[in-house]
Design a protein around this motif. Structure first.
Motif, PDB file in Angstrom:
ATOM      1  N   VAL A 149      58.375  22.377  46.659  1.00 43.90           N
ATOM      2  CA  VAL A 149      58.745  21.699  45.414  1.00 43.90           C
ATOM      3  C   VAL A 149      58.109  22.395  44.224  1.00 43.90           C
ATOM      4  O   VAL A 149      56.977  22.879  44.290  1.00 43.90           O
ATOM      5  CB  VAL A 149      58.333  20.202  45.457  1.00 43.90           C
ATOM      6  CG1 VAL A 149      56.840  20.041  45.680  1.00 43.90           C
ATOM      7  CG2 VAL A 149      58.779  19.478  44.183  1.00 43.90           C
ATOM      8  N   THR A 150      58.873  22.475  43.139  1.00 42.60           N
ATOM      9  CA  THR A 150      58.379  23.007  41.872  1.00 42.60           C
ATOM     10  C   THR A 150      58.746  22.010  40.773  1.00 42.60           C
ATOM     11  O   THR A 150      59.270  20.933  41.046  1.00 42.60           O
ATOM     12  CB  THR A 150      59.010  24.375  41.552  1.00 42.60           C
ATOM     13  OG1 THR A 150      60.375  24.175  41.137  1.00 42.60           O
ATOM     14  CG2 THR A 150      58.976  25.301  42.757  1.00 42.60           C
ATOM     15  N   ASN A 151      58.498  22.379  39.541  1.00 40.38           N
ATOM     16  CA  ASN A 151      58.876  21.520  38.421  1.00 40.38           C
ATOM     17  C   ASN A 151      60.350  21.645  38.048  1.00 40.38           C
ATOM     18  O   ASN A 151      60.811  20.993  37.108  1.00 40.38           O
ATOM     19  CB  ASN A 151      57.997  21.830  37.205  1.00 40.38           C
ATOM     20  CG  ASN A 151      56.560  21.416  37.424  1.00 40.38           C
ATOM     21  OD1 ASN A 151      56.273  20.444  38.105  1.00 40.38           O
ATOM     22  ND2 ASN A 151      55.634  22.176  36.840  1.00 40.38           N
ATOM     23  N   LYS A 152      61.096  22.458  38.813  1.00 40.81           N
ATOM     24  CA  LYS A 152      62.527  22.607  38.548  1.00 40.81           C
ATOM     25  C   LYS A 152      63.402  22.094  39.683  1.00 40.81           C
ATOM     26  O   LYS A 152      64.594  21.838  39.477  1.00 40.81           O
ATOM     27  CB  LYS A 152      62.859  24.083  38.296  1.00 40.81           C
ATOM     28  CG  LYS A 152      62.285  24.634  37.005  1.00 40.81           C
ATOM     29  CD  LYS A 152      62.647  26.094  36.804  1.00 40.81           C
ATOM     30  CE  LYS A 152      64.117  26.303  36.578  1.00 40.81           C
ATOM     31  NZ  LYS A 152      64.439  27.723  36.271  1.00 40.81           N
ATOM     32  N   GLY A 153      62.836  21.953  40.877  1.00 42.84           N
ATOM     33  CA  GLY A 153      63.645  21.510  42.001  1.00 42.84           C
ATOM     34  C   GLY A 153      62.836  21.472  43.283  1.00 42.84           C
ATOM     35  O   GLY A 153      61.644  21.796  43.295  1.00 42.84           O
ATOM     36  N   PHE A 154      63.488  21.074  44.364  1.00 46.41           N
ATOM     37  CA  PHE A 154      62.808  21.079  45.654  1.00 46.41           C
ATOM     38  C   PHE A 154      63.796  21.421  46.761  1.00 46.41           C
ATOM     39  O   PHE A 154      64.996  21.184  46.667  1.00 46.41           O
ATOM     40  CB  PHE A 154      62.140  19.727  45.950  1.00 46.41           C
ATOM     41  CG  PHE A 154      63.104  18.582  46.153  1.00 46.41           C
ATOM     42  CD1 PHE A 154      63.668  18.326  47.398  1.00 46.41           C
ATOM     43  CD2 PHE A 154      63.465  17.761  45.091  1.00 46.41           C
ATOM     44  CE1 PHE A 154      64.562  17.286  47.583  1.00 46.41           C
ATOM     45  CE2 PHE A 154      64.348  16.708  45.268  1.00 46.41           C
ATOM     46  CZ  PHE A 154      64.908  16.474  46.519  1.00 46.41           C
ATOM     47  N   VAL A 174      62.928  15.668  39.937  1.00 45.47           N
ATOM     48  CA  VAL A 174      63.832  16.812  39.852  1.00 45.47           C
ATOM     49  C   VAL A 174      64.865  16.701  40.973  1.00 45.47           C
ATOM     50  O   VAL A 174      64.668  15.977  41.948  1.00 45.47           O
ATOM     51  CB  VAL A 174      63.084  18.161  39.967  1.00 45.47           C
ATOM     52  CG1 VAL A 174      62.221  18.408  38.746  1.00 45.47           C
ATOM     53  CG2 VAL A 174      62.245  18.218  41.245  1.00 45.47           C
ATOM     54  N   GLU A 175      65.966  17.426  40.814  1.00 44.52           N
ATOM     55  CA  GLU A 175      66.988  17.467  41.852  1.00 44.52           C
ATOM     56  C   GLU A 175      66.575  18.439  42.955  1.00 44.52           C
ATOM     57  O   GLU A 175      65.761  19.343  42.737  1.00 44.52           O
ATOM     58  CB  GLU A 175      68.328  17.906  41.250  1.00 44.52           C
ATOM     59  CG  GLU A 175      68.871  16.967  40.184  1.00 44.52           C
ATOM     60  CD  GLU A 175      69.247  15.612  40.751  1.00 44.52           C
ATOM     61  OE1 GLU A 175      69.886  15.565  41.818  1.00 44.52           O
ATOM     62  OE2 GLU A 175      68.878  14.597  40.133  1.00 44.52           O
ATOM     63  N   GLY A 176      67.143  18.267  44.139  1.00 39.24           N
ATOM     64  CA  GLY A 176      66.842  19.155  45.247  1.00 39.24           C
ATOM     65  C   GLY A 176      67.884  19.050  46.330  1.00 39.24           C
ATOM     66  O   GLY A 176      68.890  18.342  46.193  1.00 39.24           O
ATOM     67  N   ASP A 177      67.621  19.732  47.448  1.00 38.00           N
ATOM     68  CA  ASP A 177      68.599  19.749  48.531  1.00 38.00           C
ATOM     69  C   ASP A 177      67.891  20.096  49.835  1.00 38.00           C
ATOM     70  O   ASP A 177      66.738  20.533  49.840  1.00 38.00           O
ATOM     71  CB  ASP A 177      69.698  20.778  48.240  1.00 38.00           C
ATOM     72  CG  ASP A 177      71.005  20.460  48.964  1.00 38.00           C
ATOM     73  OD1 ASP A 177      71.010  19.568  49.845  1.00 38.00           O
ATOM     74  OD2 ASP A 177      72.017  21.114  48.663  1.00 38.00           O
TER      75      ASP A 177
END
Length: 224
Positions: A149-154, A174-177
């Motif tokens: 995970v980062t501050n932009k996505g996971f 944040v959004e992720g997948d």
């Protein structure tokens, strides 16, 4: 920037290396050529160090932009080095020392294994300045190994169900997948390093895996 590189001779990049948006902490024995790849890809400064005298830095510590939590067996000289870098450092009490394996965090929130004590969770919340959700995911307690995970996505293990993806979105903000790296490895946290600027994944990662990582971590809108 997204790269697949053999950094440590095996796919477990995240076990040895810890990265935030500002800094990468790498083992003393990592050759300079590999350090430069990390610096270039993640757009950070890099420092060589250890945690508890060990090269397993990513397994024994967790950090975000606000602080660094480490194994209670961390050495005094290591704490001083991190504090000299301007990091807010705290040790997490208890017998569970592999914090990187059981905590996933960005600047918005953290998911931790449910067997951490209330005292440990309070220290994590205070040091990283985030709200903490204690829960098992994917039938496992090794949260940090299952999520990058980062501050932009996971990116979360391909074994995660949709409700777990939604939970991660709520906690991390944040959004992720879901996905894998290294030709089918579900331990995406253990086998990659990433921040808001870039990611490095296991060398054997396939094209479709790379595309999923790129999308999940929010790099599709970046100018490569």
């Amino acid at each position: 920037m997204l790269k697949r590189v053999d950094i440590v001779g095996n796919p477990n990049l995240g076990v040895f290396i810890l990265a935030t948006d500002d800094l990468a902490i790498v083992p003393y024995n990592l050759i300079d050529e590999k350090v430069e790849i990390i610096k270039e890809t993640l757009e950070v400064d890099a420092v060589k160090s250890s945690i508890s005298g060990s090269s397993l830095i990513g397994s024994l510590a967790v950090a975000n932009s606000n602080g660094l939590v480490v194994s209670p067996h961390v050495l005094d000289r290591e704490i001083k080095q991190f504090e000299d870098l301007g990091l807010n450092v705290a040790t997490v009490p208890g017998r569970y020392t592999a914090l990187g394996n059981i905590i996933a965090a960005n600047d918005n929130g953290a998911i931790v294994s449910p067997f951490l004590s209330e005292d440990a969770i309070n220290i994590i919340e205070e040091t990283l300045d985030v709200n903490v959700k204690a829960t098992s995911m994917i039938g496992s307690d090794i949260i940090g190994s299952l999520i990058q995970v980062t501050n932009k996505g996971f990116l979360i293990s391909s074994k995660a169900v949709q409700s777990e993806v939604r939970l991660a979105q709520e906690v991390f903000g944040v959004e992720g997948d879901i996905g894998t790296v290294g030709k089918g490895i579900p331990l995406v946290g253990a086998c990659s390093i990433a921040n808001s600027n870039g990611a490095i994944v296991a060398k054997d990662s396939t094209g479709p895996e790379m595309a999923r990582v790129e999308e999940a971590l929010g790099f599709l809108d970046d100018d490569f």
